[in-house]
Design an enzyme around this catalytic site. Structure first.
Site, PDB file in Angstrom:
ATOM      1  N   CYS A  11       1.036  -1.195  -0.099  1.00  0.00           N
ATOM      2  CA  CYS A  11       0.084   0.043  -0.140  1.00  0.00           C
ATOM      3  C   CYS A  11       1.076   1.149   0.016  1.00  0.00           C
ATOM      4  O   CYS A  11       2.196   1.078   0.023  1.00  0.00           O
ATOM      5  CB  CYS A  11      -0.810  -0.001   1.233  1.00  0.00           C
ATOM      6  SG  CYS A  11       0.062   0.284   2.756  1.00  0.00           S
ATOM      7  N   GLU A 123      -0.377   0.128  16.499  1.00  0.00           N
ATOM      8  CA  GLU A 123      -1.093   1.306  15.943  1.00  0.00           C
ATOM      9  C   GLU A 123      -2.055   1.713  17.289  1.00  0.00           C
ATOM     10  O   GLU A 123      -2.047   2.877  17.199  1.00  0.00           O
ATOM     11  CB  GLU A 123      -1.707   0.814  14.835  1.00  0.00           C
ATOM     12  CG  GLU A 123      -2.337   2.202  14.067  1.00  0.00           C
ATOM     13  CD  GLU A 123      -3.306   1.824  12.890  1.00  0.00           C
ATOM     14  OE1 GLU A 123      -3.087   0.897  12.100  1.00  0.00           O
ATOM     15  OE2 GLU A 123      -4.243   2.589  12.534  1.00  0.00           O
ATOM     16  N   SER A 221       0.612  -9.924  10.446  1.00  0.00           N
ATOM     17  CA  SER A 221       0.271  -8.731   9.635  1.00  0.00           C
ATOM     18  C   SER A 221      -1.081  -8.588   9.958  1.00  0.00           C
ATOM     19  O   SER A 221      -1.897  -9.455   9.724  1.00  0.00           O
ATOM     20  CB  SER A 221       0.640  -8.637   8.013  1.00  0.00           C
ATOM     21  OG  SER A 221      -0.212  -7.598   7.448  1.00  0.00           O
ATOM     22  N   SER A 222      -1.817  -7.645  10.591  1.00  0.00           N
ATOM     23  CA  SER A 222      -3.047  -7.125  10.973  1.00  0.00           C
ATOM     24  C   SER A 222      -4.071  -7.320   9.871  1.00  0.00           C
ATOM     25  O   SER A 222      -4.990  -7.640   9.546  1.00  0.00           O
ATOM     26  CB  SER A 222      -3.375  -5.980  11.663  1.00  0.00           C
ATOM     27  OG  SER A 222      -4.689  -5.662  11.768  1.00  0.00           O
TER      28      SER A 222
HETATM   29 FE1  F3S Z   1      -1.035   1.139   4.294  1.00  0.00          FE
HETATM   30 FE2  F3S Z   1      -0.901   3.366   5.602  1.00  0.00          FE
HETATM   31 FE3  F3S Z   1      -3.182   2.212   4.971  1.00  0.00          FE
HETATM   32  S1  F3S Z   1       0.247   1.639   6.166  1.00  0.00           S
HETATM   33  S2  F3S Z   1      -2.816   0.132   5.053  1.00  0.00           S
HETATM   34  S3  F3S Z   1      -1.746   3.089   3.440  1.00  0.00           S
HETATM   35  S4  F3S Z   1      -3.039   2.994   6.721  1.00  0.00           S
END
Ligand code: F3S
Length: 685
Positions: A11, A123, A221-222
């Site tokens: 991501c 987090e 990994s969540s």
């Molecule tokens: Fe990735 Fe940030 Fe969303 S690490 S999953 S873009 S909160």
């Protein structure tokens, strides 16, 4: 048949964090991360092999290492501790997580916070540390209802609710309904990241039409675990970390297999999994599988390329930037310019709200300016309205990659062209020393100044200009290539000429002026008196006789001079330096009238007398007849050069500049002595 999710792979936040670490490593920095940078063992091992350390506490950070804070973010106290320790650190916290911290920091005190998430996840621990009041974490409807019941929250309760960025979208929707029904006064912020929600939605869709799902990603990994959870609701779902694990799964009974991957899964692992799967099912659906694999492998590549801007404006040289810019303008015309309001700033990124766009706008420091600044705060502040060019829209992550630098460059080019036409003087900062000259950043673009036009002497390094602000004119432009060449020298020369004219206009004979000694010759000193040079003749430097000007002045001395004469036609200026009040004849007249007795030093001898220095600049003559009452053949019989003697000033001729001295008058006369003795004898009789 394999169905690969388009959203599979890194991501925005992970891509950003991983790139940050690799950039530091490639720059030769020593790096340690606070916990693994992402939940992917393969990538973490690769970083380890490159010398990146993983620490749990800043106290473990060795001397000389930079600390990187990972995407989840950390508790406020940890950031405080890093700052207190004085360690250099890079905050790779995902901007979507930082956004939650910012929301909570702004909430009033005493307003409890409901957090949808995993109570033990880093987090969530970080999020809780930014709450101004007690916080309550729930992972499903049951836990939420429990919290509401235990704390007597109702429609009157002031509450705030946020979610972990990777929280399950389905669970969030259910919990949101409860909050909206029971706690109507609760301010709800849907802070699930688009990358997460899109990924989950796609996993749900694919799993509904698949016979099985392969979810690739770290077991810690969540977001990967959530993908498995979402998929498992519709078909068997297998979580694997690498292609190797496929051998433990029998895929032979499944016709359609869906594949998705967590936000921290590198594309190389997705490719390996797809390759292994295609080999396994080849016998059944050779054509379809290979076709799909080709396609999906490409898609996996694209997934990880999502954060690469269409135009990478990291121009190491003017040429590459100009060319890229040109290509971009041709391809994109005017349709990509937007206005954005700065909502928050980190040292390396600026976040902007773009009216009419649902995505978060991000401008990296590199895309902010061509100026040599080290942090974004030096360029913009929260609330600023910026004109920006959209470099890339990443709907998956809900991010717009924007460039102010590109907009400025496009707009700046028009200004550069206009400046050339108007022969305008521009100001800019020297950002780079390049082969054959320097690059100056001005009007959002870069202008090349050849070394010969920088004004820096040939024997000096161009480095002296780096970081300085310079004035220059555009002397040549190449509209096709969008390149501009400038000259600092032409401006400096024009300024010098103007200054010279101004100086000449105000100069008058007799006026006093301050100047700086520029050079010395055997016959005098040249003095800069405001862009023009005048000369002090050696005879004008001192009332005494000197052998070289350096006995009185040195290069660099600031001196006050008098304009003795001006030759406007030949542009020559004679300067006077000696001051009237220092004129020794004036001093003599004032302090040494005739009859004064003083000391004098013998400076010369001749047949008719001795020369003695009375005061600096004045030598008097002691005539041979004035040396002694006795007869002497020559002054050298009684005097030597260097002797200091008592003299009486017996005459001064100011017109002829002559001083007569006598030693004899200070001695008793022999006749008088004899007369005195005779008188004494007579008295005795
Ligand atoms: Fe990735 Fe940030 Fe969303 S690490 S999953 S873009 S909160």
């Amino acid at each position: 048949m394999i169905k690969l999710a388009k959203t599979a792979g890194f991501c925005f936040g992970v891509d950003r964090a991983v790139n940050l670490v690799y950039e530091l490593v490639n720059k030769g920095e020593k790096v340690c991360t606070l916990g693994p940078i992402i939940h992917n063992a393969q990538l973490v091992n690769d970083l380890k092999s490159k010398g990146v350390l993983i620490i749990d506490d800043v106290d473990e950070c060795p001397e000389g290492y930079k600390v990187v804070v990972r995407t989840h973010g950390v508790e406020k106290s940890v950031i405080d501790k890093i700052q207190m320790s004085g360690k250099d650190y890079v905050n790779a916290t995902c901007p979507f997580v930082t956004k939650i911290h910012t929301i909570l920091k702004k909430q009033p005190e005493n307003v409890p916070v409901l957090i949808a998430g995993d109570i033990n996840h880093p987090e969530v621990l970080g999020i809780r540390s930014y709450c101004n009041a007690p916080s309550y974490v729930f992972k499903n409807e049951e836990e939420l209802l429990e919290i509401i019941k235990n704390n007597n929250f109702d429609e009157k309760s002031d509450l705030v609710c946020v979610s972990q960025t990777t929280f399950s979208l389905n669970e969030w929707k259910k919990c949101e309904k409860i909050i909206k029904r029971v706690c109507t006064n609760c301010k709800i912020f849907d802070t699930i990241c688009n990358a997460t929600s899109d990924r989950q939605e796609e996993a749900e869709k694919i799993s509904k039409v698949s016979d099985a799902m392969i979810v690739i990603g770290g077991r810690h990994s969540s977001n990967t675990c959530k993908l498995r959870e979402v998929s498992a609701a519709n078909c068997p779902a297998f979580l694997i970390e690498t292609a190797d694990e496929l051998k433990n799964i029998d895929l032979s009974s499944y016709e359609v297999i869906g594949v998705t991957a967590g936000a921290s899964t590198p594309s190389v692992i997705i490719k390996e999994v797809l390759k292994s799967m295609s080999e396994e099912i080849k016998e059944k659906e050779v054509e379809t599988a290979s076709a799909v694999t080709e396609e999906v492998v490409e898609t996996a590549d694209n997934a990880n390329k999502a954060s690469e801007p269409a135009v990478k404006a990291s121009a190491d040289s003017e040429a590459s930037f100009a060319e890229l810019l040109e290509d971009y303008i041709i391809e994109n015309e005017n349709s990509k310019v937007v206005k954005g309001i700065v909502s928050s700033i980190t040292p390396n990124e600026v976040y902007v709200d773009v009216p009419g766009k649902k995505q978060t706008g991000v401008v990296t420091l590199e895309d902010l300016t061509t100026e040599p600044v080290s942090k974004c705060e030096d360029v913009v502040k929260v609330g600023d309205e910026l004109q920006l060019v959209i470099m890339k829209t990443d709907d998956q992550c809900g991010v717009l990659k924007l460039s102010k630098r590109l907009f400025d460059a496009v707009k700046g080019w028009d200004d550069i062209v206009a400046a050339k036409e108007a022969d305008e003087v521009l100001e800019g900062t020297v950002t780079n020393i390049v082969r054959g000259g320097v690059l100056v950043s001005a009007k959002g673009t870069r202008v090349f100044i050849p070394a010969s036009l920088t004004g820096v002497p040939r024997n000096q390094e161009l480095d002296v200009l780096k970081g300085t602000t310079v004035k220059f004119k555009i002397i040549e432009i190449n509209p096709q290539r969008r390149r501009a060449t400038g000259s600092i020298k032409v401006v400096a020369m024009a300024e010098k000429k103007a200054q010279q004219e101004e100086t000449w206009a105000k100069l008058e004979e007799g006026m006093k002026i301050t100047g700086t000694v520029k050079s010395l010759t055997s016959y005098g000193a040249f003095v800069d008196i405001g862009g023009v040079d005048g000369m002090i003749h050696i005879s004008e430097l001192s009332w005494s006789r000197i052998k070289h000007p350096s006995e009185v002045v040195n290069v660099g001395d600031v001196v006050e001079v008098t304009i003795k004469s001006l030759d406007r036609e030949n542009r020559k200026i004679s300067l006077g330096f000696k001051k009237i009040e220092d004129n020794p004849w004036e001093i003599l007249k004032r302090d040494y009238p005739v009859g004064t007795v003083c000391e004098a030093k013998i400076v010369g001898l001749s047949a008719f007398g001795a020369f003695a220095n009375v005061i600096p600049g004045i030598d008097g003559l002691i005539h041979i007849s004035q040396i002694s009452w006795d007869r002497i053949k020559t002054p050298a019989d009684v005097l030597n050069v260097g002797d200091t003697v008592q003299v009486k000033i017996i005459d001064v001729d100011y017109d002829k500049k002559r001083v007569s001295l006598s030693m004899k008058e200070l001695l008793e006369k022999p006749e008088e002595v004899i007369e005195d003795l005779a008188d004494d004898a007579a008295d005795a009789e």
